[in-house]
Structure formats: structure tokens, C-alpha cells
Design an enzyme around this catalytic site. Structure first.
Site, PDB file in Angstrom:
ATOM      1  CE  LYS A   1      -4.011  -2.094   2.258  1.00 40.27           C
ATOM      2  NZ  LYS A   1      -4.990  -1.993   3.370  1.00 40.27           N
TER       3      LYS A   1
ATOM      4  CG  ASP B   1      -8.036   0.078   3.804  1.00 39.60           C
ATOM      5  OD1 ASP B   1      -8.686  -0.844   3.276  1.00 39.60           O
ATOM      6  OD2 ASP B   1      -6.797   0.144   3.747  1.00 39.60           O
TER       7      ASP B   1
END
Length: 273
Positions: free
Chosen positions: A66, A103
Site C-alpha cells: 500500500k 479502508d
């Protein structure tokens, strides 16, 4: 022509993302294929370029890439900027790439929309100060809690993360500084559960009627879910709903249509409707 999407990670064989997106596609009538890419630890950028060159339209990015995805992309959404990480790559016209982070919105939607948690006037404890915590800090604040405490084994990291919010409701501290405090919602954003442990927080820091939420998930209750149940949590939730909700946000960014998530959550939990 069928559009191609994938999740890239290392490891990645365990990922539920292909099943989730297949269910979304079936539900919404979208024609697409979604696979897994075992990313090279030494050439993440090359893997992304190859996927796009072969006609790929979007990627979900998972551990440990990420941060590398964030570094790779110059075009990033505001929430990806705030999170310092990218978990969704959108392939735009001409092969241009845009990074986003879904997220945090996935966590909040699972808690608020699916589970019915009301953030107003609540005290929230966020355990951990790594990438997972940073990714959800902004959306949690937007949900409107009265206070949000970031607690970490190393106090300096918690204080540093809290300071990035530029919000008087947020403070950072060490785990042992939680003595005497009570919280309506405790969120575990650490990975300590993978080793079968729980964060070393006071036994009585969960308020009466409080909830616990573990961003990890599994076929069996996670260690932190068990901690919540043992300490009187009204709800002790794992992160499967967050996984599905962040995927739905990615799907909407790619396809322009938002799937319904409760049937997919039920499907993954073996309660197909």
C-alpha cells in the site's frame, strides 16, 4: 470485451477479494474478471505496469504494497493523501493511474450502516499507529465522535499520528496511559492478533454497553473479538464487513455503480440469502 481487475499482494492466495467482486458483478450485471497477482517484493511497480499494459482496468492493493502504491502514483485522492497509503488503483483513459484509499470509509460504513453504531458524542479508542490506523483516522473523525484517542505501545508514534489530524478531538498516548479512561468503541488496528495476542490495554477501559471492533477477521473469532466478549462488549465485531465495504467502494470507483453489501457479507459468513 471483458474488463480485468485484480488484487495484488504478497501473500495473496488467501484473499477473499475475487469472491467478493464476483458477487458484486453478478448482483449489478457488470461483466468483468477479477484475479489475484502475487506481487514481486522487488518489483511492485513493474507488476502494475505489466497489468495495465495487458489491459487491466483496476487493482486492489494489499499487504505489503500500500505504501509502494502511494509512492508510485502522482495522482492521488484526498483520502489517499491523508492515509499515506493506496489500496485502490484506477486505470483512467490513456493508461493514466489514480490512487485512492477505501479502508476508512469501509470501516465506518460497516460500523454505522451495517451494525448501527452511532458515533455522535462517543469516545473512540484506536489501537495502533501504523498504516492501518492512519488509513482510518480521517473517516473516523468525519463520523463525528466526541473524542478519538490513538494509543500505541510506543507513545511517540501515537502522538505523531494524532497530530496529523489537526483536530482537537484527537490525542495520542501510550497504552499504559489509558488507565482510568473508558471508551464506547475500541478499534484494534494492530496486527498482534496474527500472533494470537491482544494489545495490553486496561481490563476496564470498555464503557458499559461499549463495542469492540477488530480490523482483522478469520473463520474463528479473533483474539481481540474474544477479549471484547470476555469484557462485556455489547458487540464484539471482526473486520469482515470492513473488507466487503472497502471493496464495494473500490467497485463503485471502477464501475460507477455501488453494489449492496449485506448479501455479500452474509455469503462470506455462510449465511447466503
Amino acid at each position: 470485451m471483458t474488463d480485468h481487475y485484480a488484487v495484488i499482494g504478497n501473500p495473496v492466495a488467501h484473499s477473499k477479494s475475487p469472491a467478493i467482486h464476483a458477487a458484486f458483478a453478478h448482483q449489478t450485471g457488470q461483466h468483468l474478471e477479477y484475479g489475484r497477482i502475487l506481487g514481486s517484493l522487488d518489483d511492485f511497480a513493474g507488476d502494475v505496469r505489466r497489468f495495465v499494459a495487458e489491459g487491466g482496468r483496476g487493482l486492489n492493493v494489499t499487504v505489503p504494497f500500500k505504501q509502494q502504491a502511494w509512492d508510485l502514483l502522482a495522482d492521488r485522492s484526498a483520502r489517499a493523501e491523508a492515509a499515506g497509503a493506496v489500496n485502490t488503483i484506477i486505470v483512467l483513459d490513456g493508461g493514466r493511474l489514480r490512487g485512492d484509499n477505501t479502508d476508512g470509509v469501509g470501516l465506518v460504513r460497516d460500523l454505522a450502516a451495517n451494525q448501527g453504531f452511532g458515533f455522535d458524542d462517543k469516545r473512540v479508542l484506536l489501537l495502533g499507529a501504523g498504516g492501518a490506523a492512519r488509513g482510518v483516522l480521517g473517516p473516523l473523525l468525519e463520523a463525528g465522535p466526541a473524542a478519538l484517542i490513538v494509543a500505541n505501545r510506543t507513545a511517540a508514534k501515537a502522538i505523531e499520528l494524532a497530530a496529523t489530524a489537526l483536530d482537537d478531538r484527537v490525542n495520542g498516548c501510550a497504552l499504559d496511559a489509558l488507565l482510568g479512561q473508558r471508551f464506547d468503541l475500541i478499534i484494534n488496528a494492530t496486527s498482534i492478533g496474527l500472533a494470537g495476542s491482544t494489545p495490553a490495554i486496561p481490563e476496564d477501559c470498555l464503557a458499559n454497553g461499549g463495542w469492540t471492533y477488530d480490523m482483522l477477521y478469520g473463520d474463528q473469532p479473533t483474539p481481540f473479538c474474544r477479549w471484547g466478549a470476555e469484557h462485556g462488549a455489547a458487540r464484539a465485531l471482526d473486520g469482515l464487513g470492513m473488507l466487503v465495504e472497502q471493496a464495494a467502494e473500490s467497485f463503485a470507483l471502477w464501475r460507477g455503480v455501488r453494489p449492496r453489501t449485506p448479501p455479500v457479507i452474509d455469503l462470506l459468513r455462510g449465511r447466503a440469502r
